[in-house]
Write a protein that holds these residues in place. Structure first.
Motif, mmCIF file in Angstrom:
data_model
loop_
_atom_site.group_PDB
_atom_site.id
_atom_site.type_symbol
_atom_site.label_atom_id
_atom_site.label_comp_id
_atom_site.label_asym_id
_atom_site.label_seq_id
_atom_site.Cartn_x
_atom_site.Cartn_y
_atom_site.Cartn_z
ATOM 1 N N PRO A 256 -85.157 2.466 -56.048
ATOM 2 C CA PRO A 256 -86.627 2.456 -56.103
ATOM 3 C C PRO A 256 -87.168 1.406 -57.064
ATOM 4 O O PRO A 256 -86.561 1.122 -58.105
ATOM 5 C CB PRO A 256 -86.958 3.877 -56.590
ATOM 6 N N LYS A 257 -88.342 0.861 -56.741
ATOM 7 C CA LYS A 257 -88.963 -0.195 -57.534
ATOM 8 C C LYS A 257 -89.221 0.252 -58.968
ATOM 9 O O LYS A 257 -89.068 -0.529 -59.908
ATOM 10 C CB LYS A 257 -90.269 -0.645 -56.878
ATOM 11 N N ASP A 258 -89.635 1.509 -59.157
ATOM 12 C CA ASP A 258 -89.941 1.955 -60.513
ATOM 13 C C ASP A 258 -88.708 1.966 -61.397
ATOM 14 O O ASP A 258 -88.790 1.691 -62.604
ATOM 15 C CB ASP A 258 -90.621 3.330 -60.497
ATOM 16 N N ARG A 259 -87.546 2.222 -60.818
ATOM 17 C CA ARG A 259 -86.317 2.211 -61.613
ATOM 18 C C ARG A 259 -85.929 0.776 -61.970
ATOM 19 O O ARG A 259 -85.405 0.523 -63.057
ATOM 20 C CB ARG A 259 -85.178 2.912 -60.862
ATOM 21 N N ILE A 260 -86.186 -0.144 -61.060
ATOM 22 C CA ILE A 260 -85.934 -1.562 -61.355
ATOM 23 C C ILE A 260 -86.856 -2.024 -62.473
ATOM 24 O O ILE A 260 -86.428 -2.672 -63.437
ATOM 25 C CB ILE A 260 -86.141 -2.422 -60.092
ATOM 26 N N ASP A 261 -88.149 -1.677 -62.362
ATOM 27 C CA ASP A 261 -89.118 -2.071 -63.382
ATOM 28 C C ASP A 261 -88.763 -1.476 -64.745
ATOM 29 O O ASP A 261 -88.892 -2.146 -65.779
ATOM 30 C CB ASP A 261 -90.526 -1.625 -62.974
#
Length: 252
Positions: A62-67
């Motif tokens: 997920p994008k939030d984990r990357i961010d």
């Protein structure tokens, strides 16, 4: 340039590792942290980070984990602080092993790595005790099924991109680069072949040691498997090769 090598089975657990989704997520996110620490924390100006993010998206992180992973570098307050560590040692029979880790607790990681070596008839050495047996280089891999190019085309791409070597196996193509030119070569290859399966700075053995005793192979694989399963360990490298008939038997 070289077209073929027996290097393929020194990291034999790639397929099995892919099945452990949670661990894979953690290790790929740590790759993002390393990339952000080594260069700018923005993908537009950091090729290594850009491709680490692409690898994360490829396995649906997920994008939030990357961010959040990038924020551990840009805004570290209250976040775990990770250190890059390298451990070197010997498996049974004098096989050289390099373990790369990213840890927020050096004592915990060193203890886990040391006990794993001891458990499987190996011993942890000093930094530099085996790394001279390897070349420290950039490694870029593509699954053969994902690449619409024959080995001759792959060779041409390697030469034109600035890679120092390429190895084409039945199941994958692996490009090798100098560390200093890693990002540029990676960008050039991506323009031709798209995002790779993996891209990282790693260790390639200068010479391979054949392990032909089945029991020793089994112990060696258990050592590598257990090291790779440690939460803090990112990658494990060795200078061994195993005859195909033994390799297939141990995998069955």
């Amino acid at each position: 340039m070289a077209g073929h090598s027996k290097f393929k089975n020194i990291q034999h657990r790639k397929g099995a590792q892919d099945k452990k989704r949670a661990k894979v997520f953690t290790k790929v996110l740590k790759d993002i942290i390393v990339a952000a620490k080594q260069g700018a924390p923005t993908p537009d100006s950091n090729s290594k980070l850009r491709h680490a993010i692409a690898a994360a998206k490829k396995i649906n992180i997920p994008k939030d984990r990357i961010d959040n992973a990038i924020k551990q570098v840009t805004n570290p307050t209250g976040q775990d602080q990770y250190d890059e560590m390298r451990y070197e040692g010997f498996a049974q029979g004098g096989i050289a092993i390099i373990v790369e880790a990213l840890t927020d607790n050096r004592n915990r990681t060193a203890s886990a790595v040391r006990s794993t070596f001891s458990k499987y008839a190996g011993n942890l050495g000093e930094t530099g005790s085996v790394s001279f047996m390897f070349d420290h280089i950039g490694i870029i891999t593509y699954k053969a099924d994902d690449v619409k190019a024959d080995p001759d085309k792959i060779m041409q791409i390697a030469i034109e991109s600035g890679a120092i070597d390429v190895v084409s196996e039945d199941d994958e193509h692996t490009f090798y680069t100098e560390i200093e030119s890693f990002s540029d070569v990676l960008d050039n290859i991506v323009k031709e072949l798209g995002d790779p399966e993996e891209s990282y700075i790693g260790w390639r053995p200068k010479n391979l040691v054949s392990v032909e005793d089945e029991d020793k192979c089994r112990t060696l694989f258990k050592l590598v498997d257990t090291l790779e399963d440690l939460d803090d360990v990112q990658r494990v490298f060795g200078n061994y090769e195993v005859p195909d008939h033994i390799y297939q038997k141990l995998l069955s």
